[in-house]
Scaffold this motif. Structure first.
Motif, PDB file in Angstrom:
ATOM      1  N   GLY A   1      28.914  63.532  50.431  1.00 28.87           N
ATOM      2  CA  GLY A   1      29.512  62.989  52.326  1.00 28.87           C
ATOM      3  C   GLY A   1      29.923  64.574  52.847  1.00 28.87           C
ATOM      4  O   GLY A   1      29.241  64.923  52.985  1.00 28.87           O
ATOM      5  N   PRO A   2      30.243  63.565  54.169  1.00 22.91           N
ATOM      6  CA  PRO A   2      31.071  64.559  54.757  1.00 22.91           C
ATOM      7  C   PRO A   2      31.931  65.491  54.234  1.00 22.91           C
ATOM      8  O   PRO A   2      32.826  65.037  53.725  1.00 22.91           O
ATOM      9  N   GLN A   3      32.363  66.566  55.522  1.00 20.06           N
ATOM     10  CA  GLN A   3      33.438  67.483  55.487  1.00 20.06           C
ATOM     11  C   GLN A   3      34.825  67.245  56.373  1.00 20.06           C
ATOM     12  O   GLN A   3      34.491  67.136  57.320  1.00 20.06           O
ATOM     13  N   PHE A   4      35.804  67.430  55.782  1.00 21.10           N
ATOM     14  CA  PHE A   4      36.785  67.219  56.755  1.00 21.10           C
ATOM     15  C   PHE A   4      37.542  68.125  56.903  1.00 21.10           C
ATOM     16  O   PHE A   4      38.145  68.930  56.321  1.00 21.10           O
ATOM     17  N   ALA A   5      38.542  68.122  58.346  1.00 20.94           N
ATOM     18  CA  ALA A   5      39.028  69.447  58.582  1.00 20.94           C
ATOM     19  C   ALA A   5      40.445  68.610  59.812  1.00 20.94           C
ATOM     20  O   ALA A   5      39.717  68.128  59.887  1.00 20.94           O
ATOM     21  N   VAL A   6      41.544  69.911  59.783  1.00 19.86           N
ATOM     22  CA  VAL A   6      42.437  69.390  60.835  1.00 19.86           C
ATOM     23  C   VAL A   6      42.540  70.583  61.379  1.00 19.86           C
ATOM     24  O   VAL A   6      42.870  71.332  61.001  1.00 19.86           O
ATOM     25  N   TRP A   7      42.125  70.961  62.646  1.00 21.04           N
ATOM     26  CA  TRP A   7      43.090  72.538  63.304  1.00 21.04           C
ATOM     27  C   TRP A   7      44.013  72.094  64.779  1.00 21.04           C
ATOM     28  O   TRP A   7      44.062  70.422  65.031  1.00 21.04           O
ATOM     29  N   PRO A   8      44.363  73.060  64.516  1.00 17.13           N
ATOM     30  CA  PRO A   8      45.434  72.592  66.303  1.00 17.13           C
ATOM     31  C   PRO A   8      45.167  71.952  67.362  1.00 17.13           C
ATOM     32  O   PRO A   8      44.248  72.038  67.086  1.00 17.13           O
ATOM     33  N   ILE A   9      45.815  71.724  67.876  1.00 14.57           N
ATOM     34  CA  ILE A   9      45.104  70.756  69.101  1.00 14.57           C
ATOM     35  C   ILE A   9      44.837  72.101  69.883  1.00 14.57           C
ATOM     36  O   ILE A   9      43.923  71.522  70.656  1.00 14.57           O
ATOM     37  N   GLY A  10      45.144  73.067  70.151  1.00 13.50           N
ATOM     38  CA  GLY A  10      44.799  74.147  70.930  1.00 13.50           C
ATOM     39  C   GLY A  10      43.714  75.496  70.629  1.00 13.50           C
ATOM     40  O   GLY A  10      43.828  75.664  71.404  1.00 13.50           O
ATOM     41  N   THR A  11      43.318  74.247  69.240  1.00 12.51           N
ATOM     42  CA  THR A  11      41.614  75.334  69.146  1.00 12.51           C
ATOM     43  C   THR A  11      40.909  74.788  70.078  1.00 12.51           C
ATOM     44  O   THR A  11      40.533  73.903  70.310  1.00 12.51           O
ATOM     45  N   PRO A  12      40.052  75.887  70.366  1.00  7.13           N
ATOM     46  CA  PRO A  12      38.826  76.228  71.087  1.00  7.13           C
ATOM     47  C   PRO A  12      38.140  75.341  70.961  1.00  7.13           C
ATOM     48  O   PRO A  12      37.321  75.066  69.918  1.00  7.13           O
ATOM     49  N   ALA A  13      37.217  74.475  71.634  1.00 12.22           N
ATOM     50  CA  ALA A  13      36.014  73.685  71.636  1.00 12.22           C
ATOM     51  C   ALA A  13      35.195  74.199  70.610  1.00 12.22           C
ATOM     52  O   ALA A  13      34.413  73.913  70.057  1.00 12.22           O
ATOM     53  N   GLU A  14      34.592  75.555  71.071  1.00  9.10           N
ATOM     54  CA  GLU A  14      33.926  76.666  70.452  1.00  9.10           C
ATOM     55  C   GLU A  14      34.029  76.739  68.986  1.00  9.10           C
ATOM     56  O   GLU A  14      33.621  77.527  68.188  1.00  9.10           O
ATOM     57  N   VAL A  15      35.059  77.176  68.807  1.00  9.69           N
ATOM     58  CA  VAL A  15      35.568  77.160  67.030  1.00  9.69           C
ATOM     59  C   VAL A  15      35.712  75.523  66.519  1.00  9.69           C
ATOM     60  O   VAL A  15      34.839  75.753  65.076  1.00  9.69           O
ATOM     61  N   LEU A  16      35.879  74.588  67.005  1.00 12.50           N
ATOM     62  CA  LEU A  16      35.815  73.719  66.463  1.00 12.50           C
ATOM     63  C   LEU A  16      33.916  73.273  65.809  1.00 12.50           C
ATOM     64  O   LEU A  16      33.247  73.141  66.430  1.00 12.50           O
TER      65      LEU A  16
END
Length: 532
Positions: free
Chosen positions: A492-507
Motif C-alpha cells: 500500500g501507499p506511504q502517507f506523510a504530512v508536511w508543513p504548508i510552507g514546504t517547497p514543492a521540490e522537497v515533497l
C-alpha cells in the motif's frame, strides 16, 4: 432503590455505605474481594461476599442487597423494623432477611444448606457475557485486518463496561460491533457517536500505548478514554476534549459512573489542542479530521505519536503518525469512517447535485472549476468500459480508491439518494453494482462499477456520462489495470504530512493534497511520476 455515599478510603480498604428497604449496609473491598455487611442491633452481619473488578464492586454489591429486597417482595411482606432507637434507625429485623448471597463470576446464586441454588438474573452478568463475546469478535476482526490485539488492549476491552457509556440503548446494542449514536444535529445528521469497538481497538493497536503515558483524546464519548486509562495505568494521565458541552457533560457522567473519575474532561475547540496538560506521548483523534493543525504537532512529546482519521479527497484512513525532522510520517493505515470534526478545523466538501437531488458529486480537496458543465449530463446515453481485472466478493480492495484519488485528475466521491424503486439515472449491469468513486473531466464524468464475471468473481469497470463519458470511463479502467499490475496485494501507499510552507521540490512524488496547514502526500513505492 439504593442511596450510595461516595467512596471513602479507610485504612487501605474501599468502603461504601448504602441504604435500602432492608436497612443500612456497608461494603468493604480490597484487591477485588468484597464483603457486604448489614447493620443490626448487635453490630454487622455478613450478607454476601465475592470477587469483582474494583470498578464494578458497587454494582455487584447492589445485587446482593437487591436480592434481599426482592425476597421480601416475593413473599409479599415488608420487613419488620426494630423499635429500639439505634444510630442506624430503620434497620430491618435480622429474622426477616433472606439467606446470605455469594457472588461468583458465573452464576450468581444464593446458598443455604439443604436448599437448591436460586439463580439471580442480573444485568451485570448479562453485560459481562456480552462484553466477552464482543471482545472475542473484535480480536478476530482486528487480526483479519492485520492489527492483532496485544494482551493489554484485549484485557481493557474485557474490563471496561461499555454499556455504561451507552445508557440510551440496551446492553446488546452497546456491545454490538457497531457505533452508538450520541448526538444528532437539527437536521438529523450524526455529530457525535461512540465508535464501533473494532475501530477503537484498531486505533489502540496503532497507538502502541504504554503505562505512564500522557494521552490527549480529541472527540469525547467516555468509553475510549476509559480504555486509554486502563492502558496507561495510575502513573499516566488521560485528557479527553470535545467542543460540544453536551458531549463532554455526558462523557463526564459516564466516566464517573464507570469508576474513571481520574480522566480529565475538557470542553474546547480541538484546533488549538489543550496546552495545559501537554506535552502528550499520544494524541488520539476520534473524529474525522481534514487537516493536522500546528497545535497538535507542537503539543506532541519527543517520540510521540498522533493517531488520526485523516480525510484525503473524500477517503478517510486512520494514520499513526510520528515526527521525522519537520514532518509527520505514517507507520500504519487503517480503513475507517468517523463523524467530521467541528469548530475551526471543520471543512465541508463541495457538493454538486445532478438529476434533481438524486445524485451528488462531492469534491473534498480543490473545487471543480465549472460544475454547470455537468447540467443534464445524466440524460445522455451512458458508456461502459471494462478492465478484465476481476475480484472475488470476499476480497477487499481498499487501495484501489486511493490509487484512483492519486492518479485521476478530477477525482471525487459520488452519492446516490433515491426512494426505493426509483431510477437515479446511474447505470449498473445486471447482477453488478456501482461504487462511490468517480472522476470528472470537463462536461463528463464516470464512476467505478463491477459486473459478474462468472465462477464467483466480478470484473471492474466504469460507466461514463456526458459527451466525453466514454473517455473518462476508459481513464478509470486504465488506472484499474495499473493498480492491478503494480500495487494490488502490495504494502500500500506511504502517507506523510508536511508543513504548508514546504517547497514543492522537497515533497515526494505522487499525490500531493494541499490543505490549510499542511500538505498530505500519498506516495506509492516504485510508482511512476504522476503529475500534480
Amino acid at each position: 432503590m439504593f442511596e450510595w455515599t461516595p467512596y471513602v478510603s479507610h485504612g487501605g480498604i474501599l468502603r461504601i455505605s448504602a441504604t435500602s428497604c432492608c436497612g443500612q449496609y456497608e461494603v468493604a473491598s480490597e484487591a477485588g474481594q468484597f464483603f457486604v455487611l448489614r447493620q443490626t442491633q448487635d453490630g454487622y452481619e455478613e450478607s454476601g461476599r465475592g470477587r469483582a473488578h474494583p470498578k464494578v464492586v458497587e454494582i455487584y454489591a447492589a445485587l446482593v442487597i437487591k436480592h434481599q429486597c426482592d425476597e421480601h417482595a416475593n413473599r409479599g411482606e415488608r420487613p419488620e423494623l426494630d423499635d429500639s432507637p439505634q444510630e442506624g434507625d430503620g434497620v430491618a429485623n435480622p429474622r426477616d432477611c433472606p439467606p446470605a448471597a455469594t457472588i461468583d463470576p458465573l452464576p450468581i446464586t444464593t446458598e443455604e444448606e439443604g436448599t437448591p441454588p436460586v439463580i439471580i438474573h442480573d444485568d451485570v452478568q448479562d453485560a459481562a457475557a456480552l462484553r466477552d463475546a464482543m471482545t472475542t469478535a473484535v480480536v478476530a476482526k482486528c487480526a483479519k485486518w492485520g492489527f492483532p490485539l496485544p494482551a493489554p488492549v484485549e484485557a481493557a476491552f474485557r474490563t471496561v463496561p461499555r454499556h455504561l457509556f451507552a445508557p440510551e440503548v440496551a446492553p446488546d446494542k452497546a456491545y454490538a460491533l457497531d457505533l452508538v449514536v450520541v448526538k444528532r444535529d437539527e437536521h438529523g445528521a450524526l455529530i457525535s457517536t461512540m465508535s464501533a469497538p473494532e475501530i477503537q481497538a484498531m486505533q489502540l493497536v496503532q497507538a502502541d500505548i504504554s503505562p505512564g503515558m500522557r494521552v490527549l483524546e480529541i472527540g469525547s464519548g467516555g468509553f475510549f478514554a476509559s480504555l486509554l486509562s486502563e492502558l496507561i495505568g495510575p502513573a499516566g494521565q488521560v485528557t479527553t476534549m470535545d467542543i460540544d458541552a453536551d458531549v463532554t457533560s455526558r462523557a463526564r457522567d459516564c466516566l464517573d459512573a464507570a469508576g474513571y473519575r481520574q480522566v480529565r474532561v475538557v470542553t474546547a475547540d480541538a484546533e488549538h489542542g489543550w496546552e495545559a496538560n501537554a506535552p502528550y506521548d499520544r494524541i488520539m483523534v476520534t473524529v474525522g479530521a481534514w487537516d493536522i493543525p500546528p497545535a497538535w504537532r507542537e503539543q506532541l512529546a519527543k517520540g510521540g505519536r498522533i493517531v488520526v482519521p485523516l480525510r484525503m479527497k473524500g477517503i478517510t484512513r486512520s494514520l499513526a503518525l510520528e515526527r521525522t525532522n519537520d514532518h509527520l510520517v505514517s507507520l500504519s493505515q487503517g480503513v475507517c469512517g468517523f463523524v467530521p470534526i467541528q469548530g475551526a478545523g471543520q471543512h465541508d466538501e463541495r457538493l454538486w447535485l445532478l438529476n434533481g437531488e438524486q445524485v451528488g458529486l462531492r469534491f473534498d480537496d480543490g473545487n471543480f472549476d465549472d460544475p454547470h458543465k455537468l447540467d443534464g449530463v445524466l440524460a445522455s446515453e451512458p458508456a461502459a468500459a471494462w478492465s478484465g481485472v476481476t475480484v472475488t466478493p470476499a476480497e477487499p480492495f481498499p487501495d484501489l480508491p486511493l490509487w484512483m484519488a492519486t492518479a485521476l485528475p478530477g477525482f471525487c466521491t459520488m452519492t446516490v439518494n433515491t426512494p426505493e424503486g426509483e431510477d437515479p439515472g446511474i447505470l449498473s449491469e445486471e447482477g453488478g453494482r456501482w461504487f462511490p468513486y468517480a472522476a470528472v473531466q470537463g462536461d463528463s464524468f464516470a464512476h467505478l462499477s463491477i459486473r459478474p464475471a462468472g465462477e464467483g468473481s466480478d470484473e471492474f469497470g466504469a460507466h461514463g456520462y456526458g459527451p466525453h463519458g466514454s473517455e473518462v470511463a476508459q481513464a478509470i479502467v486504465e488506472q484499474i489495470q495499473v493498480w492491478d499490475r503494480d500495487y494490488r496485494g502490495g504494502p500500500g501507499p506511504q502517507f506523510a504530512v508536511w508543513p504548508i510552507g514546504t517547497p514543492a521540490e522537497v515533497l515526494p512524488k505522487g499525490g500531493v493534497i494541499t490543505k490549510q496547514h499542511t500538505h498530505a502526500t500519498i506516495y506509492w513505492p516504485d510508482a511512476p511520476f504522476i503529475g500534480r
